[in-house]
Write an enzyme that holds these catalytic residues in place. Structure first.
Site: not given
Length: 221
Positions: A14-15, A63, A87, A19, A26
């Site tokens: 993701h971009g 995200r 994640e 954070w 995250q």
């Protein structure tokens, strides 16, 4: 004896998020892209516009889904969210700055740095049942979902929009690295990472392509 054709899989991180920019963990927390990340996602979508993708799948965290939406826009197709692409769950580490981990969780931090694949992260203070995944559990989850999608699209090309940890698991599998081996690559936001997968065989074709993220393309987007 027939063999299953390889599936081309674009594994995409993701971009950038706010954070990411300050190095705050995250995990499963649902953090959106920041302004830079939105520009990165658009540049990524434009870079892939001429590639024919059979399907686009994304982690259900904001995200990743925001990044997938940008790719889908230029592909003129929908994308599908899948929580298996999330994640790693970091338990009580989530929301904490990397620089504060050693002081806040001295024992767990040492286990993490030692890369013990069996150790789980400590529970969150607000939820004692929210314990992080071990590296072995996370690795099995990531390879399971990647191999699942490869089997669904034999001989095709798909994009999986996920997170740094997911990409690292695929890299380790392709390079036959142990789960306790140090990380040997950088995992860039909005990077294109190409693999070919057939069954449990995973080949790395290209790693860390961020040519689409040059400053001129970002300024113009």
């Amino acid at each position: 004896m027939t063999t299953t054709p390889f599936t081309d899989i674009l594994l995409i991180r993701h971009g950038e998020t706010a954070w990411n920019a300050v190095r705050r963990i995250q995990g499963h927390l649902n953090i959106p892209l920041n302004e830079a990340g939105i520009k990165q996602a658009d540049a990524l979508g434009r870079a892939l516009a001429t590639e024919k993708l059979d399907a686009i799948f994304s982690s259900d965290l904001q995200r990743a889904s925001q990044t997938a939406a940008a790719i889908a826009q230029y592909q003129h197709q929908e994308f599908t969210q899948d929580p298996r692409l999330r994640e790693r769950c970091f338990g009580g580490f989530e929301g904490v700055l990397y620089s504060d981990l050693q002081e806040k969780f001295p024992s767990a931090y040492q286990d993490w740095q030692a890369r013990n694949p069996e150790v789980r992260f400590p529970a969150a203070e607000s939820n004692r049942d929210y314990v992080g995944e071990s590296m072995r559990e996370f690795h099995a989850r990531c390879l399971g979902v990647i191999e699942d999608y490869a089997a669904r699209f034999p001989g095709g090309k798909i994009a999986l929009v996920a997170h740094g940890g997911v990409l690292e698991c695929a890299y380790r599998a392709a390079k036959h690295l142990g789960l306790n081996a140090p990380r040997e690559v950088t995992i860039f936001n909005a990077s294109i990472n190409r693999f070919q997968i057939s069954g449990s065989t995973i080949k790395l074709v290209q790693w860390g392509n961020i040519a689409h993220l040059d400053m001129r393309s970002l300024d113009e987007s």
